[in-house]
Write a protein that holds these residues in place. Structure first.
Motif, PDB file in Angstrom:
ATOM      1  N   MET A   1       0.646  -1.172  -0.011  1.00 37.72           N
ATOM      2  CA  MET A   1      -0.188  -0.134  -0.011  1.00 37.72           C
ATOM      3  C   MET A   1       0.837   1.241  -0.214  1.00 37.72           C
ATOM      4  SD  MET A   1      -2.848   0.940   2.792  1.00 37.72           S
ATOM      5  CE  MET A   1      -1.966   0.688   4.247  1.00 37.72           C
ATOM      6  N   SER A   2       0.971   2.060  -0.951  1.00 39.70           N
ATOM      7  CA  SER A   2       1.526   3.304  -1.142  1.00 39.70           C
ATOM      8  C   SER A   2       0.542   4.443  -1.004  1.00 39.70           C
ATOM      9  CB  SER A   2       2.519   3.526  -2.532  1.00 39.70           C
ATOM     10  OG  SER A   2       3.169   4.386  -2.562  1.00 39.70           O
ATOM     11  N   ILE A   3       0.591   5.070   0.017  1.00 34.71           N
ATOM     12  CA  ILE A   3      -0.239   5.997   0.487  1.00 34.71           C
ATOM     13  C   ILE A   3       0.585   7.438   0.328  1.00 34.71           C
ATOM     14  CG2 ILE A   3      -1.778   7.313   2.227  1.00 34.71           C
ATOM     15  CD1 ILE A   3      -2.501   4.605   1.354  1.00 34.71           C
ATOM     16  N   LYS A   4      -0.189   8.557  -0.659  1.00 37.57           N
ATOM     17  CA  LYS A   4       0.554   9.613  -0.831  1.00 37.57           C
ATOM     18  C   LYS A   4      -0.408  10.813  -0.124  1.00 37.57           C
ATOM     19  CE  LYS A   4       2.792   8.797  -5.005  1.00 37.57           C
ATOM     20  NZ  LYS A   4       3.772   7.815  -4.474  1.00 37.57           N
ATOM     21  N   TYR A   5       0.427  11.856   0.419  1.00 35.63           N
ATOM     22  CA  TYR A   5      -0.275  12.618   1.294  1.00 35.63           C
ATOM     23  C   TYR A   5       0.069  14.052   0.386  1.00 35.63           C
ATOM     24  CZ  TYR A   5      -0.397   9.404   4.967  1.00 35.63           C
ATOM     25  OH  TYR A   5      -0.724   7.975   5.576  1.00 35.63           O
ATOM     26  N   LYS A   6      -1.066  14.773   0.625  1.00 36.81           N
ATOM     27  CA  LYS A   6      -0.806  16.030  -0.202  1.00 36.81           C
ATOM     28  C   LYS A   6      -1.644  17.129   0.756  1.00 36.81           C
ATOM     29  CE  LYS A   6      -1.887  13.833  -4.533  1.00 36.81           C
ATOM     30  NZ  LYS A   6      -2.709  13.659  -5.699  1.00 36.81           N
ATOM     31  N   ILE A   7      -0.850  18.291   0.497  1.00 36.37           N
ATOM     32  CA  ILE A   7      -1.197  19.583   1.279  1.00 36.37           C
ATOM     33  C   ILE A   7      -2.045  20.555   0.197  1.00 36.37           C
ATOM     34  CG2 ILE A   7      -0.548  21.894   2.551  1.00 36.37           C
ATOM     35  CD1 ILE A   7       1.900  19.773   3.286  1.00 36.37           C
ATOM     36  N   ASN A   8      -3.103  21.046   0.778  1.00 33.08           N
ATOM     37  CA  ASN A   8      -4.049  21.870   0.177  1.00 33.08           C
ATOM     38  C   ASN A   8      -4.338  21.581  -1.353  1.00 33.08           C
ATOM     39  OD1 ASN A   8      -4.515  23.526   2.337  1.00 33.08           O
ATOM     40  ND2 ASN A   8      -2.752  24.829   2.124  1.00 33.08           N
ATOM     41  N   MET A  56      -9.332   9.224  -2.486  1.00 36.45           N
ATOM     42  CA  MET A  56      -9.106   9.968  -1.194  1.00 36.45           C
ATOM     43  C   MET A  56      -9.350   9.156   0.103  1.00 36.45           C
ATOM     44  SD  MET A  56     -10.005  13.751   0.266  1.00 36.45           S
ATOM     45  CE  MET A  56     -11.607  13.416   0.408  1.00 36.45           C
ATOM     46  N   ILE A  57      -8.502   8.773   0.881  1.00 35.41           N
ATOM     47  CA  ILE A  57      -8.901   7.785   1.698  1.00 35.41           C
ATOM     48  C   ILE A  57      -8.559   8.471   3.313  1.00 35.41           C
ATOM     49  CG2 ILE A  57      -8.398   5.734   0.544  1.00 35.41           C
ATOM     50  CD1 ILE A  57      -5.855   6.540   2.910  1.00 35.41           C
ATOM     51  N   GLY A  58      -8.151   9.684   3.402  1.00 44.69           N
ATOM     52  CA  GLY A  58      -7.949  10.295   4.685  1.00 44.69           C
ATOM     53  C   GLY A  58      -7.958  11.993   4.305  1.00 44.69           C
ATOM     54  N   GLN A  82      -8.067   2.497   8.466  1.00 43.21           N
ATOM     55  CA  GLN A  82      -7.822   2.841   9.543  1.00 43.21           C
ATOM     56  C   GLN A  82      -7.171   1.796  10.492  1.00 43.21           C
ATOM     57  OE1 GLN A  82     -11.882   3.215  11.440  1.00 43.21           O
ATOM     58  NE2 GLN A  82     -12.207   5.018  10.348  1.00 43.21           N
ATOM     59  N   LYS A  83      -6.366   2.308  11.472  1.00 47.59           N
ATOM     60  CA  LYS A  83      -5.158   1.544  12.320  1.00 47.59           C
ATOM     61  C   LYS A  83      -4.162   0.910  11.452  1.00 47.59           C
ATOM     62  CE  LYS A  83      -8.750   0.156  15.521  1.00 47.59           C
ATOM     63  NZ  LYS A  83      -9.515  -0.875  16.424  1.00 47.59           N
ATOM     64  N   LYS A  84      -3.875   1.854  10.527  1.00 54.53           N
ATOM     65  CA  LYS A  84      -2.697   1.625   9.673  1.00 54.53           C
ATOM     66  C   LYS A  84      -1.728   2.940   9.778  1.00 54.53           C
ATOM     67  CE  LYS A  84      -5.034  -1.377   6.761  1.00 54.53           C
ATOM     68  NZ  LYS A  84      -5.124  -2.380   5.675  1.00 54.53           N
ATOM     69  N   GLY A  85      -1.883   3.863  10.866  1.00 57.85           N
ATOM     70  CA  GLY A  85      -1.167   4.986  10.813  1.00 57.85           C
ATOM     71  C   GLY A  85      -1.758   6.257   9.936  1.00 57.85           C
ATOM     72  N   VAL A  86      -2.423   6.126   9.294  1.00 59.38           N
ATOM     73  CA  VAL A  86      -2.827   7.230   8.247  1.00 59.38           C
ATOM     74  C   VAL A  86      -3.424   8.310   9.064  1.00 59.38           C
ATOM     75  CG1 VAL A  86      -4.416   8.015   6.333  1.00 59.38           C
ATOM     76  CG2 VAL A  86      -3.543   5.544   6.412  1.00 59.38           C
ATOM     77  N   GLY A  87      -4.242   8.218  10.028  1.00 59.55           N
ATOM     78  CA  GLY A  87      -4.716   9.462  10.687  1.00 59.55           C
ATOM     79  C   GLY A  87      -3.526  10.109  11.411  1.00 59.55           C
ATOM     80  N   LYS A  88      -2.627   9.312  12.005  1.00 56.19           N
ATOM     81  CA  LYS A  88      -1.607   9.866  12.901  1.00 56.19           C
ATOM     82  C   LYS A  88      -0.662  10.697  11.821  1.00 56.19           C
ATOM     83  CE  LYS A  88       1.942   8.696  16.088  1.00 56.19           C
ATOM     84  NZ  LYS A  88       2.830   7.466  16.971  1.00 56.19           N
ATOM     85  N   LYS A  89      -0.416  10.128  10.487  1.00 57.09           N
ATOM     86  CA  LYS A  89       0.463  10.689   9.721  1.00 57.09           C
ATOM     87  C   LYS A  89      -0.058  12.044   9.237  1.00 57.09           C
ATOM     88  CE  LYS A  89       3.870  10.992   6.904  1.00 57.09           C
ATOM     89  NZ  LYS A  89       5.235  11.318   7.183  1.00 57.09           N
ATOM     90  N   LEU A  90      -1.369  12.014   9.169  1.00 57.83           N
ATOM     91  CA  LEU A  90      -2.282  13.462   8.455  1.00 57.83           C
ATOM     92  C   LEU A  90      -2.000  14.533   9.674  1.00 57.83           C
ATOM     93  CD1 LEU A  90      -5.559  11.747   7.409  1.00 57.83           C
ATOM     94  CD2 LEU A  90      -4.016  13.087   6.253  1.00 57.83           C
ATOM     95  N   GLN A  91      -1.806  13.921  11.109  1.00 56.79           N
ATOM     96  CA  GLN A  91      -1.758  15.003  12.073  1.00 56.79           C
ATOM     97  C   GLN A  91      -0.418  15.470  12.185  1.00 56.79           C
ATOM     98  OE1 GLN A  91      -4.203  13.868  15.834  1.00 56.79           O
ATOM     99  NE2 GLN A  91      -4.384  11.905  14.588  1.00 56.79           N
ATOM    100  N   ILE A  92       0.772  14.354  11.947  1.00 50.32           N
ATOM    101  CA  ILE A  92       1.833  14.943  11.937  1.00 50.32           C
ATOM    102  C   ILE A  92       2.412  16.002  10.727  1.00 50.32           C
ATOM    103  CG2 ILE A  92       4.356  13.908  11.578  1.00 50.32           C
ATOM    104  CD1 ILE A  92       3.593  11.167  12.985  1.00 50.32           C
ATOM    105  N   ILE A  93       1.780  15.581   9.673  1.00 52.89           N
ATOM    106  CA  ILE A  93       1.966  16.588   8.734  1.00 52.89           C
ATOM    107  C   ILE A  93       1.567  17.855   8.682  1.00 52.89           C
ATOM    108  CG2 ILE A  93       1.287  16.990   5.901  1.00 52.89           C
ATOM    109  CD1 ILE A  93       1.832  14.130   5.788  1.00 52.89           C
ATOM    110  N   THR A  94       0.240  17.766   9.278  1.00 58.00           N
ATOM    111  CA  THR A  94      -0.447  19.087   9.839  1.00 58.00           C
ATOM    112  C   THR A  94       0.459  19.917  10.742  1.00 58.00           C
ATOM    113  OG1 THR A  94      -2.605  17.954   9.498  1.00 58.00           O
ATOM    114  CG2 THR A  94      -2.599  20.091  10.872  1.00 58.00           C
TER     115      THR A  94
END
Length: 138
Positions: A1-8, A56-58, A82-94
């Motif tokens: 699973m390769s999740i990409k995070y994007k800002i704005n 979009m998953i988070g 959920q329970k894969k660290g996505v929510g935590k990573k979203l908060q860290i990036i924020t």
């Protein structure tokens, strides 16, 4: 699973509503009021999203001055992620995008209290809410 995070990155109201429904946060948001949902998307000034390919998953949707206070108004992760660290990573990036004195604040759903405590948030009992239909003129 390769999740990409994007800002704005621009998202549609439909993408937002779909994610809220798939995360269970839709139970506590006005997803049937399209005008309100459009306002929620267009008036947020800081959004971090998580993507699995084109889906979009988070989302971490915030309103902030970037210096003193950041209100994380929605943190939602698709239930299959959920329970894969996505929510935590979203908060860290924020948090990484905020100034060094800026506090990250949120109002948690009762079922999420243990989660926020687990990742380092402290409980603050001083939150107050004034519903729009309450009369404060007297």
């Amino acid at each position: 699973m390769s999740i990409k995070y994007k800002i704005n990155t621009m998202i549609s109201v439909d993408q937002f509503i779909e994610l809220l429904n798939e995360s269970t946060l839709g139970e506590r948001r006005p997803i049937d009021d399209r005008e309100c949902m459009e306002g929620m998307v267009s008036n947020s000034n800081f959004v971090v999203t998580a993507w699995d390919d084109e889906k979009m998953i988070g989302i971490a949707r915030s309103i902030t001055d970037f210096s003193y206070a950041c209100y994380l108004s929605d943190l939602a992760v698709h239930k299959h992620y959920q329970k894969k660290g996505v929510g935590k990573k979203l908060q860290i990036i924020t948090q990484e995008q905020l100034g060094p004195k800026c506090k990250l604040m949120l109002i948690a759903a009762p079922a999420a209290n243990a989660y926020y405590e687990h990742i380092g948030f402290t409980n603050n009992p001083r939150c107050w809410v004034l519903d729009r239909d309450q009369d404060i003129s007297s």
